[in-house]
Scaffold this active site. Sequence first.
Site, mmCIF file in Angstrom:
data_model
loop_
_atom_site.group_PDB
_atom_site.id
_atom_site.type_symbol
_atom_site.label_atom_id
_atom_site.label_comp_id
_atom_site.label_asym_id
_atom_site.label_seq_id
_atom_site.Cartn_x
_atom_site.Cartn_y
_atom_site.Cartn_z
ATOM 1 N N GLY A 157 1.158 -1.454 -0.049
ATOM 2 C CA GLY A 157 -0.349 0.163 -0.212
ATOM 3 C C GLY A 157 0.395 1.427 0.086
ATOM 4 O O GLY A 157 1.943 0.914 -0.407
ATOM 5 N N ARG A 158 0.760 2.367 0.745
ATOM 6 C CA ARG A 158 1.325 3.903 0.436
ATOM 7 C C ARG A 158 2.668 3.603 1.393
ATOM 8 O O ARG A 158 3.170 4.252 0.322
ATOM 9 C CB ARG A 158 -0.129 4.499 0.990
ATOM 10 C CG ARG A 158 -1.104 5.208 0.780
ATOM 11 C CD ARG A 158 -1.627 6.449 1.546
ATOM 12 N NE ARG A 158 -3.016 6.436 0.922
ATOM 13 C CZ ARG A 158 -3.815 6.066 1.135
ATOM 14 N NH1 ARG A 158 -3.357 5.047 2.492
ATOM 15 N NH2 ARG A 158 -5.000 6.581 0.912
ATOM 16 N N ILE A 159 2.517 2.818 2.533
ATOM 17 C CA ILE A 159 3.393 2.869 2.966
ATOM 18 C C ILE A 159 4.381 1.748 2.671
ATOM 19 O O ILE A 159 6.056 1.745 2.495
ATOM 20 C CB ILE A 159 3.118 2.660 4.635
ATOM 21 C CG1 ILE A 159 2.397 3.565 5.461
ATOM 22 C CG2 ILE A 159 4.999 2.315 5.602
ATOM 23 C CD1 ILE A 159 2.162 3.283 7.030
ATOM 24 N N ARG A 180 -2.460 -8.360 -1.843
ATOM 25 C CA ARG A 180 -3.305 -9.801 -1.852
ATOM 26 C C ARG A 180 -3.721 -9.285 -3.012
ATOM 27 O O ARG A 180 -4.252 -10.351 -3.847
ATOM 28 C CB ARG A 180 -4.630 -9.461 -1.064
ATOM 29 C CG ARG A 180 -4.374 -10.654 0.223
ATOM 30 C CD ARG A 180 -5.252 -9.628 1.000
ATOM 31 N NE ARG A 180 -5.005 -9.978 2.359
ATOM 32 C CZ ARG A 180 -5.242 -10.914 2.596
ATOM 33 N NH1 ARG A 180 -5.480 -12.274 2.403
ATOM 34 N NH2 ARG A 180 -4.173 -10.544 3.930
ATOM 35 N N THR A 240 6.714 -2.277 10.982
ATOM 36 C CA THR A 240 6.740 -1.445 11.525
ATOM 37 C C THR A 240 5.085 -1.340 11.005
ATOM 38 O O THR A 240 4.260 -0.009 10.838
ATOM 39 C CB THR A 240 6.916 0.057 10.634
ATOM 40 O OG1 THR A 240 6.897 -0.688 9.389
ATOM 41 C CG2 THR A 240 8.784 0.307 11.023
ATOM 42 N N ARG A 242 1.924 -4.048 12.444
ATOM 43 C CA ARG A 242 0.869 -4.341 13.663
ATOM 44 C C ARG A 242 1.876 -5.770 14.462
ATOM 45 O O ARG A 242 2.329 -6.549 13.681
ATOM 46 C CB ARG A 242 -0.318 -4.499 13.584
ATOM 47 C CG ARG A 242 -1.594 -3.245 13.233
ATOM 48 C CD ARG A 242 -1.013 -2.485 14.991
ATOM 49 N NE ARG A 242 -2.050 -1.124 14.371
ATOM 50 C CZ ARG A 242 -1.387 -0.190 14.396
ATOM 51 N NH1 ARG A 242 -0.047 -0.008 14.358
ATOM 52 N NH2 ARG A 242 -2.045 0.417 14.822
ATOM 53 N N GLU A 271 1.571 -4.533 23.721
ATOM 54 C CA GLU A 271 2.477 -3.496 23.273
ATOM 55 C C GLU A 271 1.518 -3.217 24.902
ATOM 56 O O GLU A 271 0.548 -3.322 24.999
ATOM 57 C CB GLU A 271 2.183 -2.636 22.993
ATOM 58 C CG GLU A 271 2.733 -2.462 21.358
ATOM 59 C CD GLU A 271 2.304 -2.042 20.031
ATOM 60 O OE1 GLU A 271 2.225 -0.177 20.583
ATOM 61 O OE2 GLU A 271 2.730 -1.805 18.746
ATOM 62 N N HIS A 289 6.591 1.749 19.327
ATOM 63 C CA HIS A 289 5.757 2.296 18.571
ATOM 64 C C HIS A 289 6.250 3.994 17.675
ATOM 65 O O HIS A 289 5.531 4.793 17.667
ATOM 66 C CB HIS A 289 4.555 1.763 18.855
ATOM 67 C CG HIS A 289 3.762 1.765 18.460
ATOM 68 N ND1 HIS A 289 2.517 0.760 17.878
ATOM 69 C CD2 HIS A 289 3.501 2.217 16.636
ATOM 70 C CE1 HIS A 289 1.386 0.992 16.861
ATOM 71 N NE2 HIS A 289 2.230 1.854 16.334
ATOM 72 N N GLY A 291 6.613 4.753 14.439
ATOM 73 C CA GLY A 291 6.139 4.888 13.158
ATOM 74 C C GLY A 291 6.429 5.684 12.574
ATOM 75 O O GLY A 291 6.601 6.893 11.879
HETATM 76 C C1 8YV Z 1 0.033 5.445 15.426
HETATM 77 C C2 8YV Z 1 0.187 3.440 14.089
HETATM 78 O O1 8YV Z 1 0.719 6.524 16.141
HETATM 79 O O2 8YV Z 1 -0.773 5.004 12.788
HETATM 80 C C3 8YV Z 1 -1.130 3.925 13.323
HETATM 81 O O3 8YV Z 1 -1.500 3.685 12.359
HETATM 82 O O4 8YV Z 1 0.860 2.993 13.921
HETATM 83 C C4 8YV Z 1 0.944 4.745 14.606
HETATM 84 O O5 8YV Z 1 1.718 4.927 13.826
HETATM 85 C C5 8YV Z 1 -0.651 4.855 16.134
HETATM 86 O O6 8YV Z 1 -1.826 3.956 15.706
HETATM 87 C C6 8YV Z 1 -1.866 6.163 16.959
HETATM 88 O O7 8YV Z 1 -3.288 4.874 17.395
#
Ligand code: 8YV
Length: 323
Positions: A157-159, A180, A240, A242, A271, A289, A291
Amino acid sequence: MPRPRILVTRRWPDAVERRLCALFDTTLNADDHRLSADELRAALRAHDAVLPTVSDRLDAGVLAVEAPRARILANYGVGYSHIDVDAARERGLVVTNTPGVLTDCTADLALTLMLMVARRAGEGERELRAGRWTGWRPTHLVGTRLSGKTLGIIGMGRIGIAVARRAQHGFGMQVVFFNRSPVAAEALAGLQATQLEHIEDVLAQADFVSLHCPGGGANRHLIDAARLAAMKPHAFLINTARGDVVDEAALAAALQHGRLAGAGLDVFEAEPQVHPGLLALENVVLLPHLGSATRETREAMGMRVVDNLVAFFDGRRPPDQVS
Ligand code: 8YV
């Protein structure tokens, strides 16, 4: 008309909290504590909107609250696997997220982890700070270079695409990926990246595997013991996305037995707990966490939530409605 009552579950950047307070009847979380299930239920009963983060478990049990007043869960973050969206829909709750604004920062962090684990930066820093560094020598903390290696991306996806661009244009890496559904050629413009049919095909080819798919549901333990065994023994795993996408116990075992070169992790199954087996290993980089943790992005995420709320309470479809 009374202003909508909203509750923000954690502290947000000042500028966003000020904007929320200007627009809505806003309840903030002054001491930034993590809300209990009962506090989340109370929030759903007393507010028109609840603005959660990844630290709030909005499962079916919490969402089954009697007589909820809330009509929208405006999530702060792109990932929303902490929300049971089916249960939310059944209770008539709209769910929104914040895509796009954290793409670059999350991609930067994936590269940070790749570099740190491959170049043994964590090990080196720990050694130096402990006063154990005895000086330069040709065989000291020798790592692996990124240039010329193959990066395998799971979830384009984007990331995933932003990581691929950095890896290819910045570090001269080849890119293969699993997604997918087919990824449109326009989304991959300027990249030479090959979509493979199975996750196992990516694992077999990659020197670095980076995860960029959503968590929860069918993706829980997507990377299990068998898939870890399908990776090259000299390969590195980067997460990075879940924590629950990886079976942490299986990862710790694979690393302990030398079946994998190392891992770089920003997310964890439970977490803020981290598997003790991972904490004990030198060849694992562990970040809390981070990211999206830049001033610019955390503010942009908040403003995106505001835009979703404004649209919702104006009777329009929120731009980032996911359910
Ligand atoms: C967020 C993240 O800080 O956006 C996401 O999916 O994993 C993190 O960068 C976090 O989810 C805040 O709810």
